[in-house]
Design a protein around this motif. Structure first.
Motif, mmCIF file in Angstrom:
data_model
loop_
_atom_site.group_PDB
_atom_site.id
_atom_site.type_symbol
_atom_site.label_atom_id
_atom_site.label_comp_id
_atom_site.label_asym_id
_atom_site.label_seq_id
_atom_site.Cartn_x
_atom_site.Cartn_y
_atom_site.Cartn_z
ATOM 1 N N LEU A 88 3.780 13.565 -10.092
ATOM 2 C CA LEU A 88 4.567 12.617 -9.309
ATOM 3 C C LEU A 88 3.659 11.527 -8.752
ATOM 4 C CD1 LEU A 88 6.964 14.877 -7.183
ATOM 5 C CD2 LEU A 88 7.497 13.582 -9.253
ATOM 6 N N TYR A 89 4.027 10.284 -9.012
ATOM 7 C CA TYR A 89 3.287 9.121 -8.528
ATOM 8 C C TYR A 89 4.236 8.270 -7.699
ATOM 9 C CZ TYR A 89 0.091 10.175 -12.426
ATOM 10 O OH TYR A 89 -0.771 10.784 -13.293
ATOM 11 N N VAL A 90 3.714 7.645 -6.649
ATOM 12 C CA VAL A 90 4.528 6.748 -5.838
ATOM 13 C C VAL A 90 3.659 5.575 -5.406
ATOM 14 C CG1 VAL A 90 4.075 7.954 -3.646
ATOM 15 C CG2 VAL A 90 6.168 6.599 -3.903
ATOM 16 N N GLY A 91 4.283 4.394 -5.357
ATOM 17 C CA GLY A 91 3.519 3.236 -4.924
ATOM 18 C C GLY A 91 4.400 2.087 -4.527
ATOM 19 N N GLY A 92 3.758 1.131 -3.884
ATOM 20 C CA GLY A 92 4.441 -0.067 -3.420
ATOM 21 C C GLY A 92 4.358 -0.178 -1.912
ATOM 22 N N ASN A 93 5.356 -0.802 -1.347
ATOM 23 C CA ASN A 93 5.470 -0.907 0.103
ATOM 24 C C ASN A 93 6.348 0.268 0.546
ATOM 25 O OD1 ASN A 93 5.243 -1.993 2.686
ATOM 26 N ND2 ASN A 93 7.123 -3.169 2.434
ATOM 27 N N ILE A 94 5.751 1.447 0.639
ATOM 28 C CA ILE A 94 6.510 2.694 0.729
ATOM 29 C C ILE A 94 6.894 3.113 2.147
ATOM 30 C CG2 ILE A 94 5.770 3.581 -1.495
ATOM 31 C CD1 ILE A 94 3.570 5.153 -0.122
ATOM 32 N N VAL A 95 6.409 2.387 3.157
ATOM 33 C CA VAL A 95 6.791 2.677 4.540
ATOM 34 C C VAL A 95 7.072 1.374 5.280
ATOM 35 C CG1 VAL A 95 5.524 4.857 4.708
ATOM 36 C CG2 VAL A 95 4.383 2.725 5.336
ATOM 37 N N VAL A 96 7.777 1.491 6.390
ATOM 38 C CA VAL A 96 8.109 0.339 7.209
ATOM 39 C C VAL A 96 6.922 -0.009 8.109
ATOM 40 C CG1 VAL A 96 9.634 -0.518 9.028
ATOM 41 C CG2 VAL A 96 10.566 0.895 7.199
ATOM 42 N N GLY A 97 6.624 -1.288 8.187
ATOM 43 C CA GLY A 97 5.605 -1.762 9.118
ATOM 44 C C GLY A 97 4.182 -1.538 8.629
ATOM 45 N N LYS A 98 3.254 -1.913 9.478
ATOM 46 C CA LYS A 98 1.826 -1.781 9.176
ATOM 47 C C LYS A 98 1.333 -0.451 9.749
ATOM 48 C CE LYS A 98 0.917 -6.243 7.977
ATOM 49 N NZ LYS A 98 0.920 -6.480 6.580
ATOM 50 N N GLN A 99 1.439 0.600 8.952
ATOM 51 C CA GLN A 99 1.001 1.917 9.388
ATOM 52 C C GLN A 99 -0.385 2.209 8.833
ATOM 53 O OE1 GLN A 99 3.919 5.053 8.857
ATOM 54 N NE2 GLN A 99 5.588 3.561 8.844
ATOM 55 N N ASN A 100 -1.103 3.095 9.476
ATOM 56 C CA ASN A 100 -2.419 3.509 9.019
ATOM 57 C C ASN A 100 -2.284 4.117 7.629
ATOM 58 O OD1 ASN A 100 -4.465 5.793 8.618
ATOM 59 N ND2 ASN A 100 -5.380 4.603 10.281
ATOM 60 N N TRP A 101 -2.997 3.532 6.636
ATOM 61 C CA TRP A 101 -2.838 3.982 5.261
ATOM 62 C C TRP A 101 -3.217 5.444 5.082
ATOM 63 C CZ3 TRP A 101 -0.019 3.601 1.356
ATOM 64 C CH2 TRP A 101 -0.357 4.245 0.170
ATOM 65 N N ASN A 102 -4.249 5.909 5.749
ATOM 66 C CA ASN A 102 -4.656 7.312 5.603
ATOM 67 C C ASN A 102 -3.542 8.259 6.041
ATOM 68 O OD1 ASN A 102 -7.187 6.681 4.563
ATOM 69 N ND2 ASN A 102 -8.115 6.574 6.597
ATOM 70 N N ASP A 103 -2.819 7.883 7.085
ATOM 71 C CA ASP A 103 -1.688 8.698 7.543
ATOM 72 C C ASP A 103 -0.552 8.684 6.524
ATOM 73 O OD1 ASP A 103 -3.110 9.197 9.875
ATOM 74 O OD2 ASP A 103 -2.032 7.672 11.047
ATOM 75 N N VAL A 104 -0.249 7.502 5.999
ATOM 76 C CA VAL A 104 0.812 7.360 4.987
ATOM 77 C C VAL A 104 0.444 8.180 3.758
ATOM 78 C CG1 VAL A 104 1.989 5.745 3.429
ATOM 79 C CG2 VAL A 104 1.520 5.093 5.809
#
Length: 135
Positions: A88-104
């Motif tokens: 399973l792969y996922v990518g793009g603008n996958i969350v709302v707002g500017k969140q910490n990438w490591n957390d996402v």
């Protein structure tokens, strides 16, 4: 599983088609058999296409920021459908707002995604990873 067959689509209520087409063309050019289910696709469409084509991977794209909500439970649904071990792969603008990438990244890995790509990731990166993972 056919490690050359990939299911590609844009999940949820997202209608961003341009990136999806670019991925389709680039992955096809790289030698993959791409089953593009298009935009506005629920999890079940990805899973059904993977079952029907014996795909080795599912690539989920999301640009409207709701990917985290749309992707919850996907690994479990894949397993229940007999797709244990599918990549399973996922990518793009996958969350709302500017969140910490490591957390996402951690949240999606915890949801069972094998590869999680931030906005702006090149298609070459995905192709490299697919070749490595599906070899």
């Amino acid at each position: 599983m056919d490690n050359k067959t990939i299911v590609l689509g844009v999940i949820g209520s997202d209608c961003h088609a341009v990136g999806n087409k670019i991925l389709d063309y680039s992955l096809t050019d790289a030698g993959f058999n791409v089953v593009n289910i298009g935009v506005l696709s629920p999890q079940e469409d990805f899973i059904n296409a993977a079952i029907e084509t014996n795909a080795g991977a599912i690539l989920v794209s999301s640009l409207y920021g709701q990917g985290e909500i749309d992707c919850r439970g996907m690994r479990e649904k894949c397993d229940e459908a007999g797709l244990e071990g599918i990549r399973l792969y996922v990518g793009g603008n996958i969350v709302v707002g500017k969140q910490n990438w490591n957390d996402v990244y951690k949240r999606f890995k915890d949801m069972g995604f094998d590869r999680v790509y931030p906005p702006g990731t090149s298609v070459e990166t995905a192709i490299h990873d697919l070749k490595e993972d599906l070899n």
